[in-house]
Design a protein around this motif. Structure first.
Motif, PDB file in Angstrom:
ATOM      1  N   GLY A 259       0.805  -1.178  -0.083  1.00 40.00           N
ATOM      2  CA  GLY A 259      -0.006   0.159  -0.028  1.00 40.00           C
ATOM      3  C   GLY A 259       0.927   1.327  -0.102  1.00 40.00           C
ATOM      4  N   THR A 260       1.809   1.190   0.795  1.00 37.89           N
ATOM      5  CA  THR A 260       2.561   2.379   0.812  1.00 37.89           C
ATOM      6  C   THR A 260       3.422   2.973  -0.595  1.00 37.89           C
ATOM      7  OG1 THR A 260       3.211   1.685   3.109  1.00 37.89           O
ATOM      8  CG2 THR A 260       4.715   3.547   2.071  1.00 37.89           C
ATOM      9  N   ALA A 261       3.752   1.687  -1.517  1.00 37.06           N
ATOM     10  CA  ALA A 261       4.211   1.983  -2.564  1.00 37.06           C
ATOM     11  C   ALA A 261       3.404   2.724  -3.458  1.00 37.06           C
ATOM     12  CB  ALA A 261       4.722   0.420  -3.329  1.00 37.06           C
ATOM     13  N   PHE A 262       1.971   2.660  -3.392  1.00 36.10           N
ATOM     14  CA  PHE A 262       1.162   3.483  -4.127  1.00 36.10           C
ATOM     15  C   PHE A 262       1.381   4.937  -3.747  1.00 36.10           C
ATOM     16  CE2 PHE A 262      -1.453  -0.383  -4.523  1.00 36.10           C
ATOM     17  CZ  PHE A 262      -1.856  -0.512  -6.082  1.00 36.10           C
ATOM     18  N   VAL A 263       1.501   5.272  -2.444  1.00 33.15           N
ATOM     19  CA  VAL A 263       1.881   6.472  -2.285  1.00 33.15           C
ATOM     20  C   VAL A 263       2.949   7.071  -2.693  1.00 33.15           C
ATOM     21  CG1 VAL A 263       1.668   8.073  -0.324  1.00 33.15           C
ATOM     22  CG2 VAL A 263       0.132   6.223  -0.109  1.00 33.15           C
ATOM     23  N   VAL A 264       4.142   6.298  -2.413  1.00 28.40           N
ATOM     24  CA  VAL A 264       5.462   6.652  -2.928  1.00 28.40           C
ATOM     25  C   VAL A 264       5.506   6.967  -4.234  1.00 28.40           C
ATOM     26  CG1 VAL A 264       7.742   5.785  -2.789  1.00 28.40           C
ATOM     27  CG2 VAL A 264       6.674   5.492  -0.804  1.00 28.40           C
ATOM     28  N   GLY A 265       5.137   5.884  -5.185  1.00 28.78           N
ATOM     29  CA  GLY A 265       4.827   6.242  -6.729  1.00 28.78           C
ATOM     30  C   GLY A 265       4.199   7.759  -7.085  1.00 28.78           C
ATOM     31  N   LEU A 266       3.064   7.932  -6.317  1.00 26.52           N
ATOM     32  CA  LEU A 266       2.456   9.104  -6.555  1.00 26.52           C
ATOM     33  C   LEU A 266       3.428  10.399  -6.317  1.00 26.52           C
ATOM     34  CD1 LEU A 266      -1.192   8.494  -5.772  1.00 26.52           C
ATOM     35  CD2 LEU A 266      -0.269   8.751  -7.876  1.00 26.52           C
ATOM     36  N   VAL A 267       3.843  10.332  -5.165  1.00 28.30           N
ATOM     37  CA  VAL A 267       4.766  11.343  -4.658  1.00 28.30           C
ATOM     38  C   VAL A 267       5.883  11.583  -5.608  1.00 28.30           C
ATOM     39  CG1 VAL A 267       6.565  12.033  -2.887  1.00 28.30           C
ATOM     40  CG2 VAL A 267       4.189  11.062  -2.274  1.00 28.30           C
ATOM     41  N   GLU A 268       6.559  10.333  -6.137  1.00 29.74           N
ATOM     42  CA  GLU A 268       7.681  10.420  -7.086  1.00 29.74           C
ATOM     43  C   GLU A 268       7.204  11.304  -8.448  1.00 29.74           C
ATOM     44  OE1 GLU A 268      10.537   6.935  -5.672  1.00 29.74           O
ATOM     45  OE2 GLU A 268       8.953   6.466  -7.315  1.00 29.74           O
ATOM     46  N   ILE A 269       6.256  10.895  -8.918  1.00 28.25           N
ATOM     47  CA  ILE A 269       5.629  11.243 -10.158  1.00 28.25           C
ATOM     48  C   ILE A 269       5.543  12.884  -9.859  1.00 28.25           C
ATOM     49  CG2 ILE A 269       3.439  11.333 -11.543  1.00 28.25           C
ATOM     50  CD1 ILE A 269       3.172   8.360 -11.085  1.00 28.25           C
ATOM     51  N   LEU A 270       4.807  13.195  -8.847  1.00 27.92           N
ATOM     52  CA  LEU A 270       4.579  14.707  -8.643  1.00 27.92           C
ATOM     53  C   LEU A 270       5.974  15.491  -8.332  1.00 27.92           C
ATOM     54  CD1 LEU A 270       1.611  14.308  -6.210  1.00 27.92           C
ATOM     55  CD2 LEU A 270       1.562  15.022  -8.466  1.00 27.92           C
ATOM     56  N   ALA A 271       7.128  14.936  -8.054  1.00 30.13           N
ATOM     57  CA  ALA A 271       8.191  15.371  -7.906  1.00 30.13           C
ATOM     58  C   ALA A 271       8.944  15.434  -8.950  1.00 30.13           C
ATOM     59  CB  ALA A 271       8.834  14.593  -6.777  1.00 30.13           C
ATOM     60  N   GLY A 272       8.612  14.711  -9.876  1.00 30.59           N
ATOM     61  CA  GLY A 272       9.361  14.865 -11.499  1.00 30.59           C
ATOM     62  C   GLY A 272      10.101  13.495 -11.781  1.00 30.59           C
ATOM     63  N   LEU A 274       9.619  10.641 -12.855  1.00 28.31           N
ATOM     64  CA  LEU A 274       8.327   9.704 -13.648  1.00 28.31           C
ATOM     65  C   LEU A 274       8.883   8.464 -13.802  1.00 28.31           C
ATOM     66  CD1 LEU A 274       7.318  12.337 -16.355  1.00 28.31           C
ATOM     67  CD2 LEU A 274       6.408  11.910 -14.212  1.00 28.31           C
ATOM     68  N   GLU A 275      10.073   8.027 -14.153  1.00 27.56           N
ATOM     69  CA  GLU A 275      10.551   6.822 -14.634  1.00 27.56           C
ATOM     70  C   GLU A 275      10.234   6.008 -13.212  1.00 27.56           C
ATOM     71  OE1 GLU A 275      14.342   4.294 -16.009  1.00 27.56           O
ATOM     72  OE2 GLU A 275      14.404   6.644 -15.760  1.00 27.56           O
ATOM     73  N   THR A 276      10.952   6.298 -12.308  1.00 25.23           N
ATOM     74  CA  THR A 276      10.770   5.409 -11.083  1.00 25.23           C
ATOM     75  C   THR A 276       9.279   5.564 -10.270  1.00 25.23           C
ATOM     76  OG1 THR A 276      11.380   7.452  -9.625  1.00 25.23           O
ATOM     77  CG2 THR A 276      13.007   5.499 -10.255  1.00 25.23           C
ATOM     78  N   GLY A 277       8.687   6.482 -10.414  1.00 25.22           N
ATOM     79  CA  GLY A 277       7.029   6.646  -9.980  1.00 25.22           C
ATOM     80  C   GLY A 277       6.153   5.772 -10.873  1.00 25.22           C
ATOM     81  N   VAL A 278       6.352   6.016 -12.245  1.00 24.10           N
ATOM     82  CA  VAL A 278       5.368   5.111 -12.860  1.00 24.10           C
ATOM     83  C   VAL A 278       5.684   3.686 -12.792  1.00 24.10           C
ATOM     84  CG1 VAL A 278       4.626   4.657 -15.452  1.00 24.10           C
ATOM     85  CG2 VAL A 278       4.828   7.158 -14.419  1.00 24.10           C
ATOM     86  N   THR A 279       6.867   3.308 -12.747  1.00 21.67           N
ATOM     87  CA  THR A 279       7.294   1.989 -12.734  1.00 21.67           C
ATOM     88  C   THR A 279       6.738   1.408 -11.461  1.00 21.67           C
ATOM     89  OG1 THR A 279       9.420   2.335 -14.247  1.00 21.67           O
ATOM     90  CG2 THR A 279       9.340   0.299 -12.991  1.00 21.67           C
TER      91      THR A 279
END
Length: 334
Positions: A259-272, A274-279
């Motif tokens: 569950g935490t990984a969903f939140v971390v992925g969104l935070v990374e996408i918002l922080a720019g 994109l590669e790690t966040g979307v993956t």
């Protein structure tokens, strides 16, 4: 490798400086132990030896320290932004010429403008205490509270569990974790859904067994866990139609959902990032999909009419009025 002129990188506080200015260390003598690099992996030892020849031992050890810090922090919480921030601050404070690429699993490290490149695959493993401990060690080093030898020795001892309570070491891994899974699935399920702990024990045994086998067998964990959860939960319902399958499924699979990984992925996408966040977001979505599909397949194996059973069991869910139950408070705390 192209020859480079020796640099004079900024140094962390020396031992003599610490002894002179740290009041506590005036009464507590420094340990005479020094970090032994001979136990490092072959590729890391090769880079260490080259850096030591071109610069000095301390600079080479700082590279080892930063790389180990990155791997252990990433292995624990798997939060790319936090790990990168710690590495950047450490490199700037000690004058280390090092860059990195932190993927979801694969990490790349570059030294001296790309003269050296090392890669590592670092899977996530739940262990958040290591992240906190390694972050504190890094902070102590770049703030000058310990030498690089002390920091590396502290890292070794932390990985060996010498700075962790025995109870923490017991539940950190199997077989001690076999207590955690059924306890968590039963308490979470009772509070939020109203379920049982048997599936938690069975899925824990499955994960334990496949991890002991190792190798490609670990790829079957999600498949086997989802299948057994659906099958056992449906058998419960066949024996007693008062069970809520949603509670059994959610209470058991709660451990396996990142569950935490969903939140971390969104935070990374918002922080720019994109590669790690979307993956990360896609990987966790697929993992969740596999668990749910296999739970449905296990249900299909146990009952002839899974659709009708799923509709019927919904009447048994959410029947506990928590406001009237005194035990809700200790279970929330647990």
């Amino acid at each position: 490798m192209a020859a480079m002129s020796p640099k004079s990188p900024k140094r962390v506080c020396s031992q003599s400086h610490l002894e002179e200015h740290d009041g506590l260390r005036k009464t507590v003598s420094f340990a005479t132990r020094r970090f032994d690099p001979s136990g490092l992996p072959a590729d890391m030892l090769r880079v260490y030896t080259s850096l030591k020849e071109r610069f000095d031992e301390e600079y080479a050890l700082l590279f080892v320290f930063n790389m180990q810090t990155a791997m252990e922090m990433h292995r624990a919480w798997n939060m790319t932004l936090l790990t990168s921030k710690t590495l950047k601050k450490c490199s700037e404070m000690v004058g280390l010429t090092m860059t990195w690429e932190l993927g979801v699993i694969k990490l790349k490290f570059f030294m001296e403008d790309g003269d050296f490149e090392l890669q590592r695959k670092v899977p996530y493993d739940y262990d958040s205490e290591f992240q906190d401990m390694f972050m504190r060690i890094a902070s102590a080093l770049y703030n000058g509270h310990m030498t690089v030898h002390e920091a590396l020795l502290f890292q070794e001892e932390a990985k060996q569990g010498k700075h962790t309570a025995k109870t923490g070491l017991f539940i950190r891994d199997y077989p001690g974790r076999l207590i955690v899974l059924p306890a968590m699935s039963s308490t979470c399920a009772v509070i939020f859904f109203g379920g049982s702990a048997l599936c938690g024990l069975v899925t824990g045994l499955i994960e334990y067994g496949l991890l002991r086998v190792g190798g490609d067998a670990t790829l079957l964990i999600d498949l086997a866990v989802g299948l057994c959860t659906g099958f056992i939960g449906s058998l419960f319902y066949q024996a007693d139609e008062s069970y809520c399958l949603v509670s059994i499924f959610m209470g058991t699979l709660y451990w396996f959902f990142y569950g935490t990984a969903f939140v971390v992925g969104l935070v990374e996408i918002l922080a720019g990032e994109l590669e790690t966040g979307v993956t990360r977001f896609m990987a966790v979505s697929i993992k969740t999909f596999v668990l749910c599909v296999m739970a449905c397949f296990g249900m299909l194996l146990a009952v002839p009419n899974p659709g009708q059973v799923w509709e019927a069991q919904s009447q048994n869910c959410g029947v506990i009025n928590l406001a009237d139950q005194w035990w809700r408070v200790p279970l929330y705390l647990a």
